[in-house]
Motif scaffolding. Structure first.
Motif: not given
Length: 118
Positions: A102-106, A46-51, A29-33
């Motif tokens: 290891g989290s990554r978002a663009t 703004a970033g969300s859902h990182f570790r 159920s966790s969301q991606r960054p």
């Protein structure tokens, strides 16, 4: 084999299948960054859902100008980073956030169609 033994075997197999798939445990159920624009002048990303408490390197490119900032995500995995550059509606904006865990978002925004040459 008795009916009780067959029923117990079926229940055990179903429980094992659920445990392996992560259903009901919150594993899936966790969301991606993700990244979003909080403000464009000056540029706030703004970033969300990182570790939780992860170190994150955020690189923002507005037209041909790039800037990099390092930030630590909160206990809930969110952050806001401010860049001393602005992004108008005719600017192409790209942002990449890479976390130490290891989290990554663009994030990408193209110029408004009204800004494109005819």
């Amino acid at each position: 084999m008795s009916r009780t033994a067959i029923a117990l075997a079926a229940v055990a197999a179903a429980a094992l299948a659920l445990a392996l798939s992560g259903v009901g445990t919150g594993v899936g159920s966790s969301q991606r960054p993700s990244l979003r624009f909080a403000q464009t002048v000056p540029l706030h990303i703004a970033g969300s859902h990182f570790r939780a408490r992860e170190r994150v390197r955020v690189t923002a490119t507005v037209s041909d100008t790039s800037r990099t900032r390092r930030v630590r995500a909160s206990g809930k995995g969110s952050f806001v980073v401010v860049f001393a550059i602005g992004a108008g509606r005719c600017s192409e904006v790209r942002a990449i956030a890479v976390g130490s865990g290891g989290s990554r978002a663009t994030l990408k925004r193209l110029p408004s169609p009204a800004c494109l040459p005819a």
